[in-house]
Design a protein around this motif. Sequence first.
Motif, short mmCIF file in Angstrom:
data_model
loop_
_atom_site.label_atom_id
_atom_site.label_comp_id
_atom_site.label_asym_id
_atom_site.label_seq_id
_atom_site.Cartn_x
_atom_site.Cartn_y
_atom_site.Cartn_z
N ASP A 1 26.29 27.27 20.43
CA ASP A 1 26.83 26.56 19.11
C ASP A 1 28.02 25.59 20.08
O ASP A 1 29.23 26.32 20.18
N GLY B 1 24.17 33.86 9.14
CA GLY B 1 24.86 34.74 8.35
C GLY B 1 25.46 34.05 7.10
O GLY B 1 26.12 32.76 7.31
N GLU C 1 23.18 38.63 6.56
CA GLU C 1 22.59 38.33 7.52
C GLU C 1 21.21 37.71 7.35
O GLU C 1 20.43 38.47 6.81
N LYS C 2 21.24 36.24 7.67
CA LYS C 2 19.90 35.80 7.64
C LYS C 2 19.00 36.08 6.37
O LYS C 2 17.93 36.43 6.34
N ILE D 1 27.73 30.88 8.58
CA ILE D 1 28.61 31.26 9.66
C ILE D 1 28.14 30.78 10.88
O ILE D 1 27.03 30.71 11.08
N THR E 1 27.61 40.36 11.06
CA THR E 1 27.86 40.20 9.89
C THR E 1 27.94 41.51 8.91
O THR E 1 29.00 41.43 8.00
C1 G1P Z 1 24.31 35.00 15.23
C2 G1P Z 1 24.67 35.70 13.98
C3 G1P Z 1 24.59 34.83 12.62
C4 G1P Z 1 25.59 33.49 12.93
C5 G1P Z 1 24.92 32.84 13.97
C6 G1P Z 1 25.65 31.42 14.19
O1 G1P Z 1 22.83 34.59 14.77
O2 G1P Z 1 23.92 36.86 13.74
O3 G1P Z 1 25.17 35.48 11.61
O4 G1P Z 1 25.14 32.75 11.59
O5 G1P Z 1 24.97 33.48 15.09
O6 G1P Z 1 25.25 30.85 15.49
P1 G1P Z 1 21.89 34.21 16.16
O7 G1P Z 1 21.96 32.64 16.16
O8 G1P Z 1 22.46 34.64 17.44
O9 G1P Z 1 20.60 34.66 15.65
#
Ligand code: G1P
Length: 275
Positions: A132, A172, A193-194, A206, A234
């Motif tokens: 991100d 999340g 979560e998701k 998030i 989360t």
């Molecule tokens: C993770 C977290 C998720 C968050 C996200 C942000 O997910 O589990 O809650 O919203 O990062 O980038 P991932 O993108 O690693 O699947």
Amino acid sequence: MKIRKCLFPAAGYGTRFLPATKATPKEMLPILTKPLIQHGVEEAVEAGIYTMAIVTGRGKRAIEDHFDISYELESQIKGGSKEELLSEIRLLISKCTFSYTRQIEMRGLGHAILTGETLIGDEPFAVVLADDLCTNGDSDGILKQMIEVFNRYQCSVVAIEEVPKEETFKYGIIDGDLVYGRDDVYRVHNMIEKPNPKDAPTNMAIIGRYILTPDIFDILRNTKEGKGGEIQITDALMEQAKHDRVIAYKFKGKRFDCGSIDGFVEATNYFYNNS
Ligand code: G1P
């Protein structure tokens, strides 16, 4: 308490970018000439953090080499016009310390953060997910904004952004109440979560920036596998939220999902046009 350390979970495989990530860590993919993780480290430094704690895994040696001096290269380009290109990374290396620990098994983001406990210890800390990529132009960066929020509320802080409702399954999702007198700070009372869009309480997602209080480690140790059979940060944060110990902060700035091809291209274009 001051936030002194930043944790970078960087053990994931980056399968969405195969074959590029077959032998190169996804955190080393560049936006223009700068690897994603360097963008993250610079954001941390701007927030006054100089101790970087990186959770790596197999095949991630290039990250360690990046934050080190390459003597051969240095002597090759010394005195030439290319030397300038190394000035930013040299400055980072001189200002910061970088420590590494390996996540042996891939059991989710919560597990990666727990793996970092050995580098963090008993103090509040920041977490940056390097894919991100966040920017606020010349104004205060996202982590810097979050530290101000942490200083005020003294509990865990997650950065949030509104996403289209049909995309809640990627993030999340939080629900909360606006804190009196603010339009960008929520006291969180639910996090999932998701979730499928039909189960999502809101569209407030998030993104990959957290400030966590160190009690999260004990909570993570006791957190059962959740979505996708993984230990989810989360779910651990939800335990803190039950005691009103989580704030969600709607940050100022832009965030690019560089874990996806579209987001990566968008970030590349943005930085090309704005630098
Ligand atoms: C993770 C977290 C998720 C968050 C996200 C942000 O997910 O589990 O809650 O919203 O990062 O980038 P991932 O993108 O690693 O699947």
